[in-house]
Design a protein around this motif. Structure first.
Motif, PDB file in Angstrom:
ATOM      1  N   THR A  49       1.164  -0.948   0.110  1.00 30.27           N
ATOM      2  CA  THR A  49      -0.169  -0.333  -0.493  1.00 30.27           C
ATOM      3  C   THR A  49       0.997   1.452  -0.089  1.00 30.27           C
ATOM      4  N   TYR A  50       0.425   2.198  -0.811  1.00 26.73           N
ATOM      5  CA  TYR A  50       1.075   3.089  -0.947  1.00 26.73           C
ATOM      6  C   TYR A  50       0.437   4.990  -1.235  1.00 26.73           C
ATOM      7  N   TYR A  51       1.064   5.879  -1.822  1.00 31.46           N
ATOM      8  CA  TYR A  51       0.662   7.454  -2.180  1.00 31.46           C
ATOM      9  C   TYR A  51       1.317   7.445  -2.794  1.00 31.46           C
ATOM     10  N   THR A  52       0.681   7.709  -3.868  1.00 34.33           N
ATOM     11  CA  THR A  52       0.734   8.157  -5.258  1.00 34.33           C
ATOM     12  C   THR A  52      -0.053   9.629  -6.185  1.00 34.33           C
ATOM     13  N   CYS A  53      -0.099  10.298  -6.475  1.00 32.94           N
ATOM     14  CA  CYS A  53       0.303  11.623  -7.297  1.00 32.94           C
ATOM     15  C   CYS A  53      -0.951  10.703  -8.290  1.00 32.94           C
ATOM     16  N   PRO A  54      -2.247  11.668  -8.648  1.00 37.05           N
ATOM     17  CA  PRO A  54      -2.857  11.027  -9.281  1.00 37.05           C
ATOM     18  C   PRO A  54      -2.376  11.610 -11.241  1.00 37.05           C
ATOM     19  N   MET A  55      -2.183  13.198 -11.373  1.00 40.34           N
ATOM     20  CA  MET A  55      -1.278  13.322 -12.257  1.00 40.34           C
ATOM     21  C   MET A  55       0.336  13.268 -12.781  1.00 40.34           C
ATOM     22  N   HIS A  56       0.809  13.097 -11.262  1.00 36.13           N
ATOM     23  CA  HIS A  56       2.503  12.411 -11.695  1.00 36.13           C
ATOM     24  C   HIS A  56       2.803  11.059 -10.968  1.00 36.13           C
ATOM     25  N   PRO A  57       2.252   9.986 -11.496  1.00 34.52           N
ATOM     26  CA  PRO A  57       2.180   8.578 -10.597  1.00 34.52           C
ATOM     27  C   PRO A  57       3.544   8.199 -10.748  1.00 34.52           C
ATOM     28  N   GLN A  58       4.546   8.624 -10.635  1.00 36.18           N
ATOM     29  CA  GLN A  58       5.876   8.438 -10.698  1.00 36.18           C
ATOM     30  C   GLN A  58       6.440   8.748  -9.225  1.00 36.18           C
ATOM     31  N   ILE A  59       5.687   9.426  -8.455  1.00 29.92           N
ATOM     32  CA  ILE A  59       5.476  10.379  -7.496  1.00 29.92           C
ATOM     33  C   ILE A  59       4.822   9.002  -6.153  1.00 29.92           C
ATOM     34  N   ARG A  61       4.912   7.612  -1.805  1.00 33.88           N
ATOM     35  CA  ARG A  61       5.398   7.555  -0.398  1.00 33.88           C
ATOM     36  C   ARG A  61       4.893   6.970  -0.468  1.00 33.88           C
ATOM     37  N   ASP A  62       5.126   6.252   1.554  1.00 31.90           N
ATOM     38  CA  ASP A  62       4.569   5.671   2.495  1.00 31.90           C
ATOM     39  C   ASP A  62       3.514   6.439   3.564  1.00 31.90           C
ATOM     40  N   GLU A  63       3.339   8.022   3.447  1.00 28.07           N
ATOM     41  CA  GLU A  63       2.482   7.893   3.841  1.00 28.07           C
ATOM     42  C   GLU A  63       1.812   9.300   2.948  1.00 28.07           C
ATOM     43  N   PRO A  64       0.411   9.653   3.770  1.00 22.03           N
ATOM     44  CA  PRO A  64      -0.807  10.435   2.990  1.00 22.03           C
ATOM     45  C   PRO A  64       0.667  11.708   3.275  1.00 22.03           C
ATOM     46  N   GLY A  65      -0.109  12.162   1.811  1.00 20.02           N
ATOM     47  CA  GLY A  65       1.149  14.092   1.818  1.00 20.02           C
ATOM     48  C   GLY A  65       0.449  14.971   0.630  1.00 20.02           C
ATOM     49  N   LYS A  66       1.909  15.744   0.129  1.00 16.49           N
ATOM     50  CA  LYS A  66       1.309  16.252  -1.326  1.00 16.49           C
ATOM     51  C   LYS A  66       2.406  16.497  -2.013  1.00 16.49           C
ATOM     52  N   CYS A  67       1.701  16.451  -3.568  1.00 10.36           N
ATOM     53  CA  CYS A  67       2.683  16.146  -4.532  1.00 10.36           C
ATOM     54  C   CYS A  67       3.792  17.000  -4.227  1.00 10.36           C
ATOM     55  N   PRO A  68       4.866  17.083  -4.471  1.00 12.21           N
ATOM     56  CA  PRO A  68       5.883  18.292  -4.477  1.00 12.21           C
ATOM     57  C   PRO A  68       6.115  18.848  -5.843  1.00 12.21           C
ATOM     58  N   ILE A  69       5.203  17.835  -7.056  1.00 13.59           N
ATOM     59  CA  ILE A  69       5.163  18.940  -8.166  1.00 13.59           C
ATOM     60  C   ILE A  69       4.598  19.699  -8.319  1.00 13.59           C
ATOM     61  N   CYS A  70       3.507  19.200  -8.038  1.00 10.92           N
ATOM     62  CA  CYS A  70       1.842  20.415  -8.466  1.00 10.92           C
ATOM     63  C   CYS A  70       1.075  20.368  -7.207  1.00 10.92           C
ATOM     64  N   THR A  71       1.630  19.920  -5.823  1.00  8.90           N
ATOM     65  CA  THR A  71       0.976  20.087  -4.518  1.00  8.90           C
ATOM     66  C   THR A  71      -0.701  19.001  -4.758  1.00  8.90           C
ATOM     67  N   MET A  72      -0.776  18.431  -5.513  1.00  2.52           N
ATOM     68  CA  MET A  72      -2.442  18.263  -5.440  1.00  2.52           C
ATOM     69  C   MET A  72      -1.880  16.639  -4.008  1.00  2.52           C
ATOM     70  N   ASP A  73      -3.110  16.432  -3.016  1.00  6.89           N
ATOM     71  CA  ASP A  73      -3.174  15.812  -2.457  1.00  6.89           C
ATOM     72  C   ASP A  73      -2.728  14.002  -3.192  1.00  6.89           C
ATOM     73  N   LEU A  74      -1.820  13.562  -1.785  1.00  6.85           N
ATOM     74  CA  LEU A  74      -1.515  12.294  -2.514  1.00  6.85           C
ATOM     75  C   LEU A  74      -2.682  11.305  -2.562  1.00  6.85           C
ATOM     76  N   VAL A  75      -3.003  10.060  -3.388  1.00  5.53           N
ATOM     77  CA  VAL A  75      -3.959   9.513  -2.923  1.00  5.53           C
ATOM     78  C   VAL A  75      -3.424   8.196  -2.532  1.00  5.53           C
ATOM     79  N   LYS A  76      -3.941   7.118  -1.761  1.00  2.00           N
ATOM     80  CA  LYS A  76      -3.925   5.653  -1.317  1.00  2.00           C
ATOM     81  C   LYS A  76      -4.564   4.957  -2.584  1.00  2.00           C
ATOM     82  N   ALA A  77      -3.060   3.868  -3.144  1.00  2.00           N
ATOM     83  CA  ALA A  77      -3.170   2.389  -4.284  1.00  2.00           C
ATOM     84  C   ALA A  77      -2.068   1.355  -3.762  1.00  2.00           C
ATOM     85  N   THR A  78      -2.455   0.521  -3.857  1.00  2.82           N
ATOM     86  CA  THR A  78      -1.770  -0.759  -3.140  1.00  2.82           C
ATOM     87  C   THR A  78      -1.101  -0.939  -5.267  1.00  2.82           C
ATOM     88  N   LYS A  79      -0.066  -1.619  -4.515  1.00  2.00           N
ATOM     89  CA  LYS A  79       0.787  -1.677  -6.083  1.00  2.00           C
ATOM     90  C   LYS A  79       0.310  -3.367  -6.431  1.00  2.00           C
TER      91      LYS A  79
END
Length: 490
Positions: A49-59, A61-79
């Motif tokens: 389980t990880y957190y990723t940016c919908p607009m920049h999937p290369q981002i 993270r292990d915890e919630p936060g914001k995307c360092p590129i577009c500052t959008m909220d990271l969403v939870k996803a499963t690898k």
């Protein structure tokens, strides 16, 4: 003097310090962006389980936060599961069907447990997807498969029959071939009345097409000076023959010659007898209908001057008509002259029985079809030229033994696209279906001949094939992630 110099020095130092701080911030930001991509791409391979940016999937993270590129909220996803190695591909290929949950709007989203789509927040739906088939020994990819449960097969109305089975829809060639045709006038029942003299149309007895005419009815009356001269010659020859008496043989030949000229111009025997009795030539010549029928064309008007051979009236008898249809090359061999066929005309409830009277020995210009002509009795006159008709050729009466033994499938069982024709074969009782490419032959309105790609006795889906095709297209054929690396993080 030293005070202005000190102020200038302070101002210069302040500007240099500001530039230095700005350069340091830009260098730090660039370094952070350059580090994030490679770190995020591989540092979390072990996390499910990880957190990723919908607009920049290369981002990632292990915890919630914001995307360092577009500052959008990271969403939870499963690898997704790791890509199988070469040693485990054969085991994966032969495994049972995989049940998963996917988004109806974004098929690339696939999860092992129920949840919501990280893109549109819709509830994920349960789906069944067959495992990839192992390559064949020759190296070619195996046919794609779809797995359906018993409940899914029942709801979809999937029906299976053995190809070539007795009494089954997937049997040997039967039914009829339906050809699209047009009703036309029978040329053998058409007559054309032309002017045999040059003159002027004095009276026109018919003025419109479609008018019913009886045999012997007057059509056109033409005034002709040539006709008057020939009639006068005939009357004089008769008078001389009567004056000489029985011994005037030379006048008898003149009478016969003048009489023959008038007959060739169109005078009837009754008109000649009247002319001989009265001795008065007529100023005009009337043409009569040679048969009963309908006026098909009127070529002149009153007062018009015409020459020899001018079309006056065209008549057609609709007691029998032709139906002209088109045949493809593979259908020509099974048609016989005199063969009985059924004709169904659009708008009429009754079917008519006709027979084949003509089969063109050549193809029509700029096409791959040839002409078939059927003669159909039309005692009531209900069939009219121009009507659309269907000609049904019975397969059993076409005399083609090879075609009669060809294995066939119902039309609904064969699916087609730009790459060829396909059928769905049931592999086992568990509900596994395989998509096979086949070659087809002659077709009827009900069946398609199968000439290759499928053996006799194969269990073929004869009802519900389109639903199987939709299932295949939804979960395999139109998957945007098909052919992509399954380890790629979303």
């Amino acid at each position: 003097m030293n005070k202005p110099l000190n102020l200038l020095t302070r101002w210069t130092r302040g500007r240099l310090l500001a530039f230095a701080l700005l350069a340091a911030l830009l260098t730090f930001g660039a370094g952070a962006c350059q580090k994030s991509a490679p770190e995020d791409a591989h540092a979390h391979d072990g996390a499910s389980t990880y957190y990723t940016c919908p607009m920049h999937p290369q981002i990632v993270r292990d915890e919630p936060g914001k995307c360092p590129i577009c500052t959008m909220d990271l969403v939870k996803a499963t690898k997704q599961a790791a890509k199988p190695t070469a040693s485990t591909q054969s085991v994966t290929a032969s495994s049972a069907a995989l049940t998963h949950y996917m988004c109806p709007m974004h098929p690339q989203i696939s999860r092992e447990q129920p949840g919501k789509c990280p893109i549109c927040s819709m509830d994920l739906v349960k789906a069944t997807k067959a495992a990839a088939a192992a390559p064949t020994p020759s190296g070619a990819a195996a046919a794609p498969e779809v797995m359906l449960s018993a409940q899914q097969r029942q709801l979809a109305g999937i029906r299976v029959a053995a190809l070539g089975g007795v009494g089954s829809p997937a049997g040997t060639a039967s039914g009829t071939t339906v050809l699209t045709g047009t009703v036309t006038a029978d040329a053998n029942q058409t007559r054309t009345v032309s002017s045999r003299v040059a003159g002027r149309v004095e009276r026109l007895f018919v003025r419109q097409t479609g008018e019913a005419i009886r045999a012997g009815a007057p059509l056109v009356s033409i005034y002709s000076e040539q006709l008057q001269a020939l009639q006068q010659e005939y009357v004089l020859s008769l008078a001389q023959q009567r004056a000489v008496g029985p011994g005037g043989n030379q006048y008898g030949r003149l009478v016969a010659s003048a009489r023959q000229k008038l007959r060739l111009l169109g005078l009837t025997e009754g008109q000649l007898r009247t002319l001989a009795a009265t001795g008065r030539p007529t100023a005009s010549l009337t043409f009569y209908s040679p048969q009963a029928g309908l006026v098909q064309a009127v070529g002149v008007t009153e007062g018009q001057y015409v020459g020899e051979g001018t079309l006056l009236v065209s008549l057609t008898n609709l007691s029998s008509v032709w139906v002209e249809a088109q045949l493809y090359p593979e259908e020509v061999a099974g048609v016989e002259m005199g063969q009985s066929v059924q004709v169904q005309v659009a708008g009429l409830p009754d079917a008519y029985t006709g027979r084949v009277v003509f089969l063109s020995p050549e193809r029509q210009a700029n096409s791959k079809v040839t002409l078939l002509r059927v003669q159909v009795p039309n005692p009531g006159g209900r069939l009219q030229p121009g009507m659309q008709a269907n000609v049904r050729l019975s397969m059993s009466s076409r005399g083609n033994t090879a075609t009669a033994q060809t294995l066939t499938l119902p039309q609904d069982a064969v699916l087609r696209d730009s790459r060829g024709s396909y059928v769905w074969q049931q592999v086992d009782a568990a509900g596994r279906f395989r998509r096979l490419k086949v070659t087809t032959g002659a077709e009827t309105d009900e069946t398609v001949a199968i000439t290759g790609g499928l053996a006799a006795g194969a269990q073929v889906v004869v009802s519900g094939a389109y639903l199987l095709e939709s299932e295949y297209a939804l979960y395999q054929g139109t998957d945007p992630m098909a052919g992509m690396d399954p380890n790629m993080k979303m």
